[in-house]
Design an enzyme around this catalytic site. Structure first.
Site, PDB file in Angstrom:
ATOM      1  N   GLU A   1      58.006  42.382  74.699  1.00 55.13           N
ATOM      2  CA  GLU A   1      58.785  42.594  75.916  1.00 55.13           C
ATOM      3  C   GLU A   1      59.596  43.853  75.628  1.00 55.13           C
ATOM      4  OE1 GLU A   1      58.881  41.124  78.843  1.00 55.13           O
ATOM      5  OE2 GLU A   1      57.333  39.667  78.313  1.00 55.13           O
TER       6      GLU A   1
ATOM      7  N   THR B   1      61.373  50.647  67.636  1.00 58.44           N
ATOM      8  CA  THR B   1      62.160  51.559  68.458  1.00 58.44           C
ATOM      9  C   THR B   1      63.394  52.069  67.721  1.00 58.44           C
ATOM     10  OG1 THR B   1      63.621  51.545  70.400  1.00 58.44           O
ATOM     11  CG2 THR B   1      63.174  49.434  69.416  1.00 58.44           C
ATOM     12  N   ASP B   2      63.890  53.230  68.163  1.00 60.66           N
ATOM     13  CA  ASP B   2      65.147  53.736  67.593  1.00 60.66           C
ATOM     14  C   ASP B   2      66.352  52.930  68.082  1.00 60.66           C
ATOM     15  OD1 ASP B   2      65.225  54.606  70.225  1.00 60.66           O
ATOM     16  OD2 ASP B   2      65.696  56.696  69.767  1.00 60.66           O
ATOM     17  N   GLU B   3      66.142  52.082  69.102  1.00 59.66           N
ATOM     18  CA  GLU B   3      67.286  51.347  69.664  1.00 59.66           C
ATOM     19  C   GLU B   3      67.880  50.355  68.672  1.00 59.66           C
ATOM     20  OE1 GLU B   3      66.928  50.214  73.745  1.00 59.66           O
ATOM     21  OE2 GLU B   3      65.412  51.726  74.133  1.00 59.66           O
TER      22      GLU B   3
ATOM     23  N   TYR C   1      67.100  43.120  73.829  1.00 58.64           N
ATOM     24  CA  TYR C   1      65.834  43.780  73.465  1.00 58.64           C
ATOM     25  C   TYR C   1      65.914  44.374  72.065  1.00 58.64           C
ATOM     26  CZ  TYR C   1      62.502  47.642  73.037  1.00 58.64           C
ATOM     27  OH  TYR C   1      61.559  48.522  72.567  1.00 58.64           O
TER      28      TYR C   1
ATOM     29  N   LYS D   1      63.921  43.408  68.557  1.00 61.30           N
ATOM     30  CA  LYS D   1      63.085  44.343  67.785  1.00 61.30           C
ATOM     31  C   LYS D   1      63.631  44.483  66.362  1.00 61.30           C
ATOM     32  CE  LYS D   1      59.992  46.499  68.954  1.00 61.30           C
ATOM     33  NZ  LYS D   1      58.521  46.225  69.033  1.00 61.30           N
TER      34      LYS D   1
HETATM   35  P1  NAD Z   1      54.888  47.687  77.632  1.00 62.77           P
HETATM   36  O1  NAD Z   1      55.917  46.726  78.151  1.00 62.77           O
HETATM   37  O2  NAD Z   1      54.373  48.751  78.541  1.00 62.77           O
HETATM   38  O3  NAD Z   1      53.609  46.888  77.096  1.00 62.77           O
HETATM   39  C1  NAD Z   1      53.712  45.706  76.361  1.00 62.77           C
HETATM   40  C2  NAD Z   1      52.329  45.073  76.290  1.00 62.77           C
HETATM   41  O4  NAD Z   1      52.420  43.884  75.486  1.00 62.77           O
HETATM   42  C3  NAD Z   1      51.778  44.633  77.652  1.00 62.77           C
HETATM   43  O5  NAD Z   1      50.415  44.988  77.768  1.00 62.77           O
HETATM   44  C4  NAD Z   1      51.941  43.115  77.635  1.00 62.77           C
HETATM   45  O6  NAD Z   1      50.983  42.453  78.442  1.00 62.77           O
HETATM   46  C5  NAD Z   1      51.772  42.814  76.160  1.00 62.77           C
HETATM   47  N1  NAD Z   1      52.416  41.551  75.765  1.00 62.77           N
HETATM   48  C6  NAD Z   1      53.675  41.135  76.076  1.00 62.77           C
HETATM   49  N2  NAD Z   1      53.903  39.912  75.555  1.00 62.77           N
HETATM   50  C7  NAD Z   1      52.768  39.565  74.874  1.00 62.77           C
HETATM   51  C8  NAD Z   1      52.393  38.433  74.106  1.00 62.77           C
HETATM   52  N3  NAD Z   1      53.240  37.402  73.931  1.00 62.77           N
HETATM   53  N4  NAD Z   1      51.168  38.409  73.543  1.00 62.77           N
HETATM   54  C9  NAD Z   1      50.297  39.443  73.717  1.00 62.77           C
HETATM   55  N5  NAD Z   1      50.605  40.531  74.462  1.00 62.77           N
HETATM   56  C10 NAD Z   1      51.820  40.600  75.014  1.00 62.77           C
HETATM   57  O7  NAD Z   1      55.540  48.315  76.320  1.00 62.77           O
HETATM   58  P2  NAD Z   1      55.412  49.785  75.713  1.00 62.77           P
HETATM   59  O8  NAD Z   1      56.427  50.653  76.340  1.00 62.77           O
HETATM   60  O9  NAD Z   1      53.998  50.184  75.701  1.00 62.77           O
HETATM   61  O10 NAD Z   1      55.901  49.512  74.216  1.00 62.77           O
HETATM   62  C11 NAD Z   1      54.970  49.105  73.219  1.00 62.77           C
HETATM   63  C12 NAD Z   1      55.713  48.904  71.910  1.00 62.77           C
HETATM   64  O11 NAD Z   1      56.356  50.125  71.537  1.00 62.77           O
HETATM   65  C13 NAD Z   1      56.813  47.840  71.980  1.00 62.77           C
HETATM   66  O12 NAD Z   1      56.792  47.099  70.780  1.00 62.77           O
HETATM   67  C14 NAD Z   1      58.097  48.653  72.091  1.00 62.77           C
HETATM   68  O13 NAD Z   1      59.180  47.971  71.506  1.00 62.77           O
HETATM   69  C15 NAD Z   1      57.734  49.887  71.281  1.00 62.77           C
HETATM   70  N6  NAD Z   1      58.433  51.126  71.693  1.00 62.77           N
HETATM   71  C16 NAD Z   1      58.444  51.525  72.998  1.00 62.77           C
HETATM   72  C17 NAD Z   1      59.082  52.711  73.339  1.00 62.77           C
HETATM   73  C18 NAD Z   1      59.081  53.211  74.761  1.00 62.77           C
HETATM   74  O14 NAD Z   1      59.753  54.204  75.054  1.00 62.77           O
HETATM   75  N7  NAD Z   1      58.343  52.614  75.675  1.00 62.77           N
HETATM   76  C19 NAD Z   1      59.722  53.479  72.364  1.00 62.77           C
HETATM   77  C20 NAD Z   1      59.694  53.034  71.031  1.00 62.77           C
HETATM   78  C21 NAD Z   1      59.035  51.856  70.703  1.00 62.77           C
HETATM   79  P1  TYD Z   2      65.049  53.079  80.129  1.00 61.65           P
HETATM   80  O1  TYD Z   2      63.882  53.838  80.668  1.00 61.65           O
HETATM   81  O2  TYD Z   2      65.280  51.690  80.623  1.00 61.65           O
HETATM   82  O3  TYD Z   2      64.945  53.139  78.538  1.00 61.65           O
HETATM   83  P2  TYD Z   2      65.994  52.619  77.419  1.00 61.65           P
HETATM   84  O4  TYD Z   2      67.028  51.785  78.042  1.00 61.65           O
HETATM   85  O5  TYD Z   2      65.091  51.833  76.544  1.00 61.65           O
HETATM   86  O6  TYD Z   2      66.540  53.872  76.786  1.00 61.65           O
HETATM   87  O7  TYD Z   2      66.366  53.912  80.439  1.00 61.65           O
HETATM   88  C1  TYD Z   2      66.555  55.228  79.937  1.00 61.65           C
HETATM   89  C2  TYD Z   2      67.972  55.647  80.286  1.00 61.65           C
HETATM   90  O8  TYD Z   2      68.109  55.736  81.705  1.00 61.65           O
HETATM   91  C3  TYD Z   2      69.032  54.656  79.824  1.00 61.65           C
HETATM   92  O9  TYD Z   2      70.196  55.383  79.411  1.00 61.65           O
HETATM   93  C4  TYD Z   2      69.342  53.853  81.073  1.00 61.65           C
HETATM   94  C5  TYD Z   2      69.133  54.862  82.187  1.00 61.65           C
HETATM   95  N1  TYD Z   2      68.651  54.331  83.469  1.00 61.65           N
HETATM   96  C6  TYD Z   2      69.321  54.670  84.666  1.00 61.65           C
HETATM   97  O10 TYD Z   2      70.341  55.394  84.659  1.00 61.65           O
HETATM   98  N2  TYD Z   2      68.828  54.164  85.836  1.00 61.65           N
HETATM   99  C7  TYD Z   2      67.722  53.365  85.882  1.00 61.65           C
HETATM  100  O11 TYD Z   2      67.323  52.921  87.001  1.00 61.65           O
HETATM  101  C8  TYD Z   2      67.048  53.046  84.668  1.00 61.65           C
HETATM  102  C9  TYD Z   2      65.824  52.156  84.660  1.00 61.65           C
HETATM  103  C10 TYD Z   2      67.542  53.554  83.479  1.00 61.65           C
END
Ligand code: NAD
Ligand code: TYD
Length: 354
Positions: free
Chosen positions: A86, A134-136, A159, A163
Site C-alpha cells: 500500500e 522509500t526515503d520517507e 505508510y 515501510k
Molecule cells: P502502487 O500503489 O502503484 O502499486 C502497488 C502494487 O502492489 C499494486 O499493483 C497492488 O495491486 C499491489 N499489491 C498491493 N497489496 C498487495 C498484496 N497484499 N499482495 C500482492 N500485491 C499487492 O505502488 P508504487 O508507487 O508502484 O510503489 C511500489 C513500491 O515502491 C512500494 O513498495 C513503495 O513503497 C515503493 N516506493 C514508491 C515510491 C513512489 O514514489 N511511488 C517511491 C519510493 C518507493
Molecule cells: P504524494 O504524491 O502523495 O507523495 P508523498 O506524500 O509520498 O511525498 O504527495 C507529494 C507532495 O504533494 C506531498 O508533499 C503532499 C503534496 N500533495 C498536495 O499538496 N496535494 C495533493 O492533492 C496531493 C496528493 C499531494
C-alpha cells in the site's frame, strides 16, 4: 534467471517489468499481484509477443504463505524484487490497518518464503532478495542536508512507519538467517502508469479538466523527484551488482517545492492545450495540510553513483514534459483506472490464468 516480482501491476512494478523484459531477454518473470485498486494489468498491455511469453501473471496476495511456498517450490526463483505495498500516505492516514497487513505482514511472509519455502531443495546459488523502499522512512529534513544510508529512521505517517518496519525485517533476515537481501530507499517517482491520486498525475488531470488543484498547507513542502525509468535502472543495477546486506539510496537530485511544481505543471498543460499562459494557475486552492506532513525530502545518492555507476539519465524538465504528454494521450487508461472498469477487461483477458 527466473525472477519473482511482487506488485508488478502497479506503477513502478509495471515500469520495472517492461524495462527488464526488454533489457534482459533471457530472464523469465513471475508477476505476483493482488490487483488492489492500485494494480492494473492494462499497465502491461501491448508487450511484444517475445516479452509477453516470458512473463507469467499470478493473481495472489503476498500475505498468502501457502501460495508463496508453492510458487517458490515450483519456480525456483533466482531473485525476488518486492514492490507490492500500500503506497499512498493519505490513504494510510484514513485507514492504517491495511498498511500494516500488506507492508509489514506481507513482507514478513515473503521473507519467510525466501528463507524456507524451497521444500528441501535448498535456495538456489546466488539468490537475491531486493526490497524496494522509500526515503520517507527517514522522516523530515530542515532546509539543509540530505538523507544518507546511515540517517536514523524517523517515520511520520502510518505508510512510512509500515515501510520502516518492513525494512527492519529485511535487514534482520539478512543478519539472522543470512538471507542475501538488499534494500533501496528511493525518493518520489513520477512517470507513466502512476495511479492518479498522487500529486503529479492528479494535478495534470485536474488542470486538463479545469478542476481545483488542492495544494496542502502553504505549498512549500519539498520533494526530490525521480523519473520512474531512472529508478528501474537503479533497481536493476542493485539487483545485479549490489552487495547483499547493503542499502542504497536512490534520488533524482531534482528538489522542487510543491507549489513551484504545480505552477510548472499548469504552464506545461496550458501550453500543450493552447490555452492562454497562466490560465490554470487560477485553479490552485490551498487546502488543510496533511497531518504529520514531512517538510522536505532530499536524497544523497553518492553511494549508488560511486559503487554501481548509476545516475539518472533523464532531466526533470524533459521527463516531466514527457509525463504530461503521456497522461494527456492516455485518457482511456485514466478513465479505466478511475472507474475500476479495467477489471472487466482483466477478467476477459486474464480471467482463466494465474
Ligand atoms: P502502487 O500503489 O502503484 O502499486 C502497488 C502494487 O502492489 C499494486 O499493483 C497492488 O495491486 C499491489 N499489491 C498491493 N497489496 C498487495 C498484496 N497484499 N499482495 C500482492 N500485491 C499487492 O505502488 P508504487 O508507487 O508502484 O510503489 C511500489 C513500491 O515502491 C512500494 O513498495 C513503495 O513503497 C515503493 N516506493 C514508491 C515510491 C513512489 O514514489 N511511488 C517511491 C519510493 C518507493
Ligand atoms: P504524494 O504524491 O502523495 O507523495 P508523498 O506524500 O509520498 O511525498 O504527495 C507529494 C507532495 O504533494 C506531498 O508533499 C503532499 C503534496 N500533495 C498536495 O499538496 N496535494 C495533493 O492533492 C496531493 C496528493 C499531494
Amino acid at each position: 534467471m527466473n525472477v519473482l516480482v511482487t506488485g508488478g501491476a502497479g506503477f513502478i512494478g509495471s515500469n520495472f517489468l517492461r524495462h527488464v523484459l526488454e533489457a534482459r531477454p533471457s530472464w523469465r518473470l513471475v508477476n505476483l499481484d493482488a490487483l488492489t485498486y492500485a494494480g492494473n494489468l492494462r499497465n502491461l498491455d501491448g508487450l511484444p509477443e517475445t516479452e509477453r511469453e516470458r512473463l507469467r501473471f499470478v493473481k495472489g496476495d503476498v500475505r498468502d504463505a501457502a501460495l508463496l511456498s508453492s510458487l517458490f517450490a515450483a519456480e525456483r526463483f533466482g531473485a525476488v524484487v518486492h514492490f507490492a505495498a500500500e503506497s499512498h500516505v493519505d490513504r494510510s492516514i484514513l485507514g492504517p490497518e491495511v498498511f500494516v497487513e500488506t507492508n509489514v505482514l506481507g513482507t514478513f511472509r515473503l521473507l519467510e518464503a525466501a528463507r524456507q519455502g524451497w521444500e528441501g531443495a535448498g535456495r538456489p546459488e546466488g539468490f537475491r532478495f531486493l526490497h524496494v523502499s522509500t526515503d520517507e522512512v527517514y522522516g523530515s529534513l530542515g532546509p539543509e542536508g540530505a538523507f544518507t544510508e546511515s540517517t536514523p529512521y524517523d517515520p511520520s505517517s502510518p505508510y512510512s512507519a509500515s515501510k520502516a518496519a518492513s525494512d527492519h525485517f529485511v535487514r534482520a533476515y539478512e543478519r539472522t538467517y543470512g538471507l542475501p537481501a538488499l534494500v533501496t530507499n528511493c525518493s518520489n517517482n513520477y512517470g507513466p502508469f502512476q495511479f492518479p491520486e498522487k500529486l503529479i498525475p492528479l494535478m495534470i488531470l485536474n488542470i486538463a479538466e479545469g478542476k481545483p488543484l488542492p495544494v496542502y498547507g502553504d505549498g512549500q513542502n519539498v520533494r526530490d523527484w525521480l523519473f520512474v525509468l531512472d529508478h528501474c535502472e537503479a533497481l536493476l543495477a542493485v539487483l545485479e551488482a549490489g552487495v547483499p546486506g547493503q542499502t542504497y539510496n536512490v534520488g533524482g537530485g531534482a528538489e522542487r517545492e510543491n507549489l513551484a511544481l504545480v505552477h510548472l505543471l499548469c504552464d506545461l498543460v496550458d501550453a500543450r492545450l493552447q490555452r492562454p499562459a497562466g490560465e490554470s494557475r487560477g485553479l490552485i486552492r490551498f487546502v488543510a495540510d496533511r497531518p504529520g506532513h514531512d517538510r522536505r525530502y532530499a536524497i544523497d545518492s553518492a553511494k549508488i553513483r560511486r559503487e554501481l555507476g548509476w545516475q539518472p539519465r533523464h532531466t526533470f524538465e524533459q521527463a516531466l514534459s514527457r509525463t504530461v504528454e503521456w497522461y494527456l494521450e492516455h485518457r482511456e487508461w485514466v478513465e479505466e483506472v478511475r472507474s475500476g472498469r479495467y477489471r472487466e477487461w482483466m477478467e476477459r483477458n486474464y480471467g482463466a490464468r494465474g
